[in-house]
Design a protein around this motif. Structure first.
Motif: not given
Length: 335
Positions: A165, A59-61, A159-160, A168, A163, A295, A255, A56
């Motif tokens: 997000d 992929l997110g950052s 992560v959210a 998320l 980032t 998600a 995904d 996560l």
């Protein structure tokens, strides 16, 4: 085990509300300078939650995430060079000496340390810079269930936060309901898997961490040798073992990897593999629909709950007690 697994939705809902301030503090710590690298340390199911976070976060950052072997510090006594890094320790008990030693080494090497624990007064929590308490409550089953799900959800929330997000965040808000709506174990899958000697558990991206957790549970709860593989990696050496009726359990969210997963599973099916997948996509073999969160990665996480019910039933069908796996204890203190 089943009772505690059923509490996962409530545990996730509670932590997302209770830990908002902690997540905000984490976001502020890295608001102006992102860490050049994130490192993790964990064991068992907690390590699978860390692997879920790895995908996560990357992929997110785009920030690389690396797992550091605790023995680097605890056994070999080597210093770490982690200036500006974020180091995350994931531990239900917060008591393993090797994880404590590595966290201390990471801090001495310049990292900001985050402890994701189910025991806020544990040694790991007390020595970390910031504590994210999953608050899953007592977990008496030797096989971790709600603590794995809650740890993975807490890391996804991290992560959210890091980032920013919003998508998320919205999916995390939907996760408790998805967990509560997760189906039970299909009888046909129990019958097909209970006689297995070996199983492959497969996934890709964040779902690989879920496949790894499933493989561990097959071993510790049902006494079946199971190995986790990426759906890309299984096409290499491991493919040599696949033949008629070889069981493969997959976690395949909708995904960007779905099309490749369909192709890989089609090849396994052509070799005669007995496929059982947790997926909302169209796949060969038998599938159980993943609960929807908005998600795909969190859909895969929600898919571990029906799997827990499945492996519990498989253990019973094999004449085993899922509450008393041999040679195991709830807390393992490794040096």
């Amino acid at each position: 085990m089943l009772a505690e697994a059923a509490e996962a939705g409530g545990a996730v809902a509670s932590l997302l509300t209770r830990e908002k301030a902690t997540l905000g503090a984490l976001a502020r710590r890295f608001a102006f300078t992102s860490p050049p690298v994130v490192t993790t340390a964990a064991r068992g199911s907690s390590d699978h939650a860390a692997s879920f976070f790895k995908y996560l976060m990357e992929l997110g950052s785009g920030i690389p995430v690396a797992s550091i072997g605790p023995s680097v510090a605890s056994v070999y006594g080597r210093p770490l060079q982690l200036a500006g890094a974020l180091h995350i320790t994931v531990s239900q008990s917060g008591e393993s000496p090797d994880l404590i030693a590595l966290q201390d080494a990471a801090k001495a090497g310049g990292a900001f340390t985050l402890a994701v624990v189910n025991a806020s007064e544990s040694p790991i929590a007390l020595s970390a810079d910031l504590v994210l308490d999953i608050g899953a409550g007592p977990e008496r089953s030797v096989a971790a269930t709600k603590s794995f799900i809650a740890s993975a959800a807490a890391l996804a929330a991290s992560v959210a936060a890091l980032t920013h997000d919003d998508g998320l965040d919205r999916a995390l808000a939907a996760l408790p309901a998805a967990l509560d709506a997760a189906p039970g174990a299909p009888d046909e899958a129990v019958a097909r898997l209970s006689g297995a000697a070996h199983i492959y558990c497969v996934g890709r991206g964040p779902a690989l961490a879920i496949a790894s957790e499933a493989a561990l549970k097959f071993k510790e709860v049902a006494a079946i040798h199971a190995e986790p593989f990426s759906l890309a990696e299984v096409m290499h050496g491991p493919l040599a073992l696949v033949g008629p009726a070889f069981p493969v359990v997959g976690f395949v969210p909708g995904d960007a990897g779905l099309e490749n997963a369909q192709e890989a599973l089609g090849r396994l099916s052509a070799l005669g593999a007995d496929l059982f997948c947790f997926s909302s996509g169209t796949l060969p073999g038998t599938s159980v629909p993943l609960p929807a969160t908005g998600a795909p990665a969190l859909d895969a996480l929600a898919g571990i709950l029906p799997f827990y019910r499945l492996v519990h039933a498989v253990a019973r069908a094999r004449g085993l007690d899922p509450e008393a796996p041999p040679h195991l204890a709830k807390v393992t203190r490794t040096a």
